[in-house]
Design an enzyme around this catalytic site. Structure first.
Site, PDB file in Angstrom:
ATOM      1  N   SER A  95      42.255  31.412  15.702  1.00  0.00           N
ATOM      2  CA  SER A  95      42.471  31.808  14.315  1.00  0.00           C
ATOM      3  C   SER A  95      43.254  30.725  13.592  1.00  0.00           C
ATOM      4  O   SER A  95      43.936  29.907  14.228  1.00  0.00           O
ATOM      5  CB  SER A  95      43.260  33.131  14.276  1.00  0.00           C
ATOM      6  OG  SER A  95      43.732  33.417  12.977  1.00  0.00           O
ATOM      7  N   TYR A 152      50.309  38.478  17.514  1.00  0.00           N
ATOM      8  CA  TYR A 152      48.967  38.002  17.183  1.00  0.00           C
ATOM      9  C   TYR A 152      48.978  36.483  16.984  1.00  0.00           C
ATOM     10  O   TYR A 152      48.173  35.754  17.585  1.00  0.00           O
ATOM     11  CB  TYR A 152      48.441  38.689  15.927  1.00  0.00           C
ATOM     12  CG  TYR A 152      47.082  38.186  15.499  1.00  0.00           C
ATOM     13  CD1 TYR A 152      45.930  38.653  16.120  1.00  0.00           C
ATOM     14  CD2 TYR A 152      46.943  37.232  14.499  1.00  0.00           C
ATOM     15  CE1 TYR A 152      44.678  38.173  15.755  1.00  0.00           C
ATOM     16  CE2 TYR A 152      45.698  36.748  14.123  1.00  0.00           C
ATOM     17  CZ  TYR A 152      44.575  37.228  14.758  1.00  0.00           C
ATOM     18  OH  TYR A 152      43.347  36.748  14.397  1.00  0.00           O
TER      19      TYR A 152
END
Length: 261
Positions: A137, A150
């Site tokens: 990401s 995350y």
């Protein structure tokens, strides 16, 4: 000879889109997801449209040793492409978030992805052919207040992918790590389970376009793939401001776009 690709998190989002791209290129597919109904629907859709074999495995990738279960279940089928796509997010201050959910995230993003890679890599090296696509990401490039686990787990995937890509030079095996920004998938709904509002719409990408970008990068053997000019700039934010300032910017973005119940 027909080749085989294994895709985790294949029932929706980028995993689904990547499965379609692989099917279109005549790869046989092994699709893995925890959602049995959606997997069944995806299998039926692909079989109806493409001329490839599709097997599905319903597995919870947050469970210990699930990678071993997967490798045993595929029964020595040579895997030519491994796509570690499964993942989810969780919003909130670390002291308020649920540890069990965060532990599941660490298992999915870090442990299972790494273990699957470990278990399938020797076969690729022995055949002197193989591709690994890890879905990280834009979050991988800086700390992420209010989504700390995350961001940290995606940073692990980026670092891990770059390191083994270097180790594997000359083996015939390549590793690509795709680092998209916000993408219009079910991720936004999952990440905001603990939030009363979710207003993220800036720089929102189409999942089919992101998947195609990552797919092409993988086929070319590119190591780090960041789709979109804005995302490329944001990934290099640390070059223009201090790390602490970048962290403050990320927190401001999180607070502006979501609020906690």
């Amino acid at each position: 000879m027909t080749k085989t690709a294994l895709i985790t998190g294949a029932a929706s989002g980028l995993g689904y889109e990547l499965s379609l791209l692989l099917a279109n290129d005549n790869y046989n597919l092994i699709l893995i997801d925890v959602d049995a109904e959606k997997l069944k629907e995806v299998k039926a859709e692909i079989i109806e449209t493409y001329k490839c074999k599709v097997d599905v495995l319903v597995k919870d990738l947050s469970k210990p040793n699930v990678a071993v279960e997967i490798v045993e279940a595929i029964n020595d089928v040579p895997i030519d492409i491994l796509v570690n796509n499964a993942g989810f997010g969780l919003f909130g201050s670390f002291n308020n978030t649920e540890w069990e959910r965060e532990l599941d995230m660490i298992h999915v993003h870090v442990i299972t992805s790494t273990h699957l890679t470990k278990l399938l890599l020797d076969g690729m090296i022995n055949r002197r052919s193989g591709k690994i696509l890890n879905i990280s990401s834009l979050a991988a490039f800086q700390p992420g207040p209010l989504m700390s686990i995350y961001y940290a787990s995606k940073s692990y995937l980026l670092s891990f992918s770059e390191a083994i890509a270097n180790e594997l030079k000359g083996t015939g095996v390549t590793v690509t790590v795709l680092c998209p920004g916000p993408t219009k998938t079910s991720f936004q709904e999952v990440v905001s389970e603990s939030a009363s509002d979710n207003k993220i719409d800036f720089n929102m990408a189409c999942p089919s376009e992101v998947a195609l970008y990552g797919y092409n990068a993988m086929q070319k053997g590119k190591i780090v793939a960041i789709p979109g000019l804005i995302n490329k700039f944001l990934a290099s934010l640390h070059r223009f401001v201090s790390r602490s300032m970048a962290t403050k910017i990320i927190r401001n973005i999180q607070e502006k776009n979501r609020k906690i119940d």
